[in-house]
Design a protein around this motif. Structure first.
Motif, mmCIF file in Angstrom:
data_model
loop_
_atom_site.group_PDB
_atom_site.id
_atom_site.type_symbol
_atom_site.label_atom_id
_atom_site.label_comp_id
_atom_site.label_asym_id
_atom_site.label_seq_id
_atom_site.Cartn_x
_atom_site.Cartn_y
_atom_site.Cartn_z
ATOM 1 N N THR A 80 -1.617 0.303 175.421
ATOM 2 C CA THR A 80 -3.071 0.472 175.269
ATOM 3 C C THR A 80 -3.813 -0.261 176.391
ATOM 4 O OG1 THR A 80 -2.680 0.290 172.891
ATOM 5 C CG2 THR A 80 -4.969 0.274 173.612
ATOM 6 N N TYR A 81 -3.374 -1.490 176.656
ATOM 7 C CA TYR A 81 -4.110 -2.322 177.614
ATOM 8 C C TYR A 81 -3.962 -1.848 179.059
ATOM 9 C CZ TYR A 81 -5.649 -5.923 174.297
ATOM 10 O OH TYR A 81 -6.282 -6.617 173.277
ATOM 11 N N THR A 82 -2.980 -0.971 179.341
ATOM 12 C CA THR A 82 -2.832 -0.477 180.725
ATOM 13 C C THR A 82 -2.918 1.048 180.786
ATOM 14 O OG1 THR A 82 -0.422 -0.535 180.474
ATOM 15 C CG2 THR A 82 -1.447 -2.429 181.577
ATOM 16 N N SER A 83 -3.506 1.655 179.754
ATOM 17 C CA SER A 83 -3.523 3.117 179.760
ATOM 18 C C SER A 83 -4.457 3.655 180.845
ATOM 19 C CB SER A 83 -3.902 3.671 178.381
ATOM 20 O OG SER A 83 -5.202 3.309 178.067
ATOM 21 N N LYS A 84 -5.538 2.935 181.159
ATOM 22 C CA LYS A 84 -6.403 3.365 182.273
ATOM 23 C C LYS A 84 -5.802 2.835 183.566
ATOM 24 C CE LYS A 84 -10.774 2.878 179.899
ATOM 25 N NZ LYS A 84 -11.566 1.675 179.707
ATOM 26 N N ARG A 85 -5.784 3.660 184.591
ATOM 27 C CA ARG A 85 -5.236 3.249 185.893
ATOM 28 C C ARG A 85 -5.914 1.961 186.400
ATOM 29 N NH1 ARG A 85 -0.903 3.628 189.429
ATOM 30 N NH2 ARG A 85 -1.665 2.586 191.265
ATOM 31 N N SER A 86 -7.245 1.854 186.190
ATOM 32 C CA SER A 86 -7.957 0.662 186.686
ATOM 33 C C SER A 86 -7.457 -0.598 185.973
ATOM 34 C CB SER A 86 -9.469 0.826 186.503
ATOM 35 O OG SER A 86 -9.755 1.105 185.146
ATOM 36 N N ASP A 87 -7.151 -0.503 184.683
ATOM 37 C CA ASP A 87 -6.631 -1.667 183.951
ATOM 38 C C ASP A 87 -5.227 -2.025 184.428
ATOM 39 O OD1 ASP A 87 -8.889 -2.040 182.407
ATOM 40 O OD2 ASP A 87 -8.172 -0.756 180.776
ATOM 41 N N LEU A 88 -4.413 -0.984 184.675
ATOM 42 C CA LEU A 88 -3.052 -1.219 185.177
ATOM 43 C C LEU A 88 -3.117 -1.959 186.519
ATOM 44 C CD1 LEU A 88 0.046 -0.684 185.203
ATOM 45 C CD2 LEU A 88 -0.450 1.523 186.251
ATOM 46 N N ARG A 100 -5.512 -13.182 178.844
ATOM 47 C CA ARG A 100 -6.781 -12.979 179.554
ATOM 48 C C ARG A 100 -7.691 -11.971 178.871
ATOM 49 N NH1 ARG A 100 -7.952 -15.941 183.636
ATOM 50 N NH2 ARG A 100 -8.304 -14.358 185.215
ATOM 51 N N ARG A 101 -7.137 -11.180 177.942
ATOM 52 C CA ARG A 101 -7.983 -10.142 177.342
ATOM 53 C C ARG A 101 -7.962 -10.173 175.816
ATOM 54 N NH1 ARG A 101 -6.641 -4.521 179.916
ATOM 55 N NH2 ARG A 101 -8.547 -3.937 178.831
ATOM 56 N N THR A 102 -6.773 -10.185 175.196
ATOM 57 C CA THR A 102 -6.727 -10.177 173.721
ATOM 58 C C THR A 102 -7.480 -11.398 173.213
ATOM 59 O OG1 THR A 102 -4.566 -9.126 173.851
ATOM 60 C CG2 THR A 102 -5.190 -10.061 171.735
ATOM 61 N N HIS A 103 -7.183 -12.537 173.827
ATOM 62 C CA HIS A 103 -7.949 -13.764 173.631
ATOM 63 C C HIS A 103 -8.085 -14.357 175.026
ATOM 64 C CE1 HIS A 103 -9.181 -17.656 171.899
ATOM 65 N NE2 HIS A 103 -8.416 -18.189 172.823
ATOM 66 N N SER A 141 -4.320 -5.583 186.075
ATOM 67 C CA SER A 141 -3.312 -6.409 185.414
ATOM 68 C C SER A 141 -2.192 -6.770 186.389
ATOM 69 C CB SER A 141 -2.758 -5.623 184.219
ATOM 70 O OG SER A 141 -1.851 -6.397 183.518
ATOM 71 N N ALA A 142 -1.721 -5.754 187.147
ATOM 72 C CA ALA A 142 -0.655 -6.004 188.122
ATOM 73 C C ALA A 142 -1.142 -6.964 189.209
ATOM 74 C CB ALA A 142 -0.191 -4.690 188.737
ATOM 75 N N ALA A 143 -2.384 -6.779 189.674
ATOM 76 C CA ALA A 143 -2.907 -7.645 190.746
ATOM 77 C C ALA A 143 -3.002 -9.087 190.273
ATOM 78 C CB ALA A 143 -4.276 -7.137 191.194
ATOM 79 N N ASP A 144 -3.431 -9.267 189.027
ATOM 80 C CA ASP A 144 -3.551 -10.605 188.442
ATOM 81 C C ASP A 144 -2.161 -11.273 188.376
ATOM 82 O OD1 ASP A 144 -5.221 -12.485 187.396
ATOM 83 O OD2 ASP A 144 -5.426 -11.563 185.407
ATOM 84 N N LEU A 145 -1.177 -10.479 187.973
ATOM 85 C CA LEU A 145 0.201 -10.987 187.886
ATOM 86 C C LEU A 145 0.730 -11.335 189.279
ATOM 87 C CD1 LEU A 145 2.890 -11.475 186.351
ATOM 88 C CD2 LEU A 145 3.339 -9.014 186.567
ATOM 89 N N PHE A 146 0.547 -10.415 190.242
ATOM 90 C CA PHE A 146 1.027 -10.690 191.601
ATOM 91 C C PHE A 146 0.397 -11.983 192.121
ATOM 92 C CE2 PHE A 146 1.498 -5.812 192.277
ATOM 93 C CZ PHE A 146 2.720 -5.827 191.618
#
Ligand code: NDP
Length: 324
Positions: free
Chosen positions: A267-275, A133-136, A278-283
């Motif tokens: 790197t992709y989850t270093s900011k709390r908002s990104d974490l 969803r992000r790298t590509h 990402s978790a919400a998308d997975l859930f």
């Protein structure tokens, strides 16, 4: 006190020792978690062998766990004792019955997701999330190549990419793994790397692919590059066969103005908002049933060395959890 798998030196699985060690109170900004399950990931092997250096010795291995908050340190407001939580980040230290960790790395679990599933999916699932969803940004109609397609990250990527409308060409090492990858959304499966480029050429009728997700490293790098269409993106995100080593940048031009990235979940989850995103998308994809988490192996945490032996011998499929 807590029990943990520690290493006192880098090496093979025999350096992993089950030891009783003190359990400090959580410091400011930390929470203490009693693990109900611990995730097994290939990065644990890199930390054990010394490919990735542990910050200090002795070191407790492990990047991923899920369980219950048992204490919180000063200044932690978003968690309470008794919360069900999971995490997938450093510092290493997850192979323990209980540990303290920075509270801003913990994600509360929705009621539908049990702790064993969480420990199996947080690291591998959030990796699939950022890669697709992000790298590509994988789009419907694209054909993509996914290496180790029957592995932990691989089975999640196959399902998620299919859900996004992509056609997955999975790469595996055995017919049994090929069947598993197919059952989880890979439209095509190639066994072994030696015929990969010609198979991708045949399947795409010469067009080749816009992105290759390569977690194998040394053994597959060149073949993966040769699967790319002009302007394609090589995502080198792991080294199961050993590190890639220095790359000739000019080659990227000669082979069609290619892009190359070496991303990491940290790197992709270093900011709390990104974490959280990402978790919400997975859930979401797990709750919808679009991605099913396959826990195909469990081991007692104290036998984590046996889990490492199986993982390195390519004997595991899907996800593996260690049970305290
Ligand atoms: P897997 O369950 O995918 O296990 C690794 C697989 O790699 C094996 O089953 C095997 O599949 C394949 N493989 C190919 N060559 C070798 C080799 N020489 N030795 C061992 N295995 C080999 O592990 P994970 O799901 O935990 O991780 C997959 C990869 O993704 C790893 O490389 C890991 O480091 C990487 N990763 C990277 C992240 C990042 O953010 N950069 C985050 C998470 C994982 P087969 O037999 O089918 O070839």
């Amino acid at each position: 006190m807590t029990h943990a798998i520690r290493i006192h030196t880098h090496g093979g699985p025999e350096v992993m020792r089950w030891e009783e060690i003190p359990l400090p109170e959580p410091g400011p900004g930390e929470a203490r978690v009693r693990h109900e399950a611990v995730g097994l990931n290939y990065i644990d092997v890199y930390y054990r062998t010394g490919l990735y250096k542990a910050p200090a010795m002795p070191a407790i291995l492990g990047m991923e766990g899920a369980g219950i908050v048992t204490a919180i340190g000063a200044g932690v407001s978003h968690l309470a004792v008794g919360d069900r939580v999971a995490y997938a980040s450093g510092p290493i230290g997850a192979y323990a019955t209980e540990r303290s960790i920075a509270a801003d790395r913990l994600v509360k679990l929705p009621a539908e997701i049990d702790t064993r599933t969480a420990a199996a999916m947080m690291l591998q699932g959030m990796t699939a999330q950022y890669l697709l969803r992000r790298t590509h940004t994988v789009k419907a109609g694209e054909t993509i190549v996914v290496h180790a397609a029957a592995g932990g990250v691989g089975l999640i990527m196959c399902q998620w990419a299919k859900h996004l409308g992509a056609t997955v060409i999975g790469v595996v090492s055995t017919p049994e793994k090929a069947e598993l990858a197919r059952a989880h959304g890979a439209a095509h499966v190639v066994i072994g790397i030696s015929h990969l480029v010609e198979e991708v050429k045949r399947i795409t009728q010469g067009a080749m692919v816009p992105v290759v997700y390569d977690s194998i490293g040394k053994d597959s790098f060149t073949a993966s590059i040769d699967c790319l269409a002009p302007l394609g993106l090589m995502v080198s995100f792991g080294n199961a066969s050993g590190p890639v080593g220095p790359v000739d940048v000019g080659m990227l031009g000669a082979k069609g103005s290619l892009f190359l990235t070496r991303p990491s979940l940290a790197t992709y989850t270093s900011k709390r908002s990104d974490l959280e995103r990402s978790a919400a998308d997975l859930f979401d994809v797990v709750r919808q049933g679009a991605v099913k988490i396959r826990i195909n192996q469990t081991f007692p945490l104290r036998d984590a060395a046996l889990a490492h032996i199986a993982l390195e011998a390519r004997k595991t499929t899907g996800s593996t959890v260690l049970l305290p």
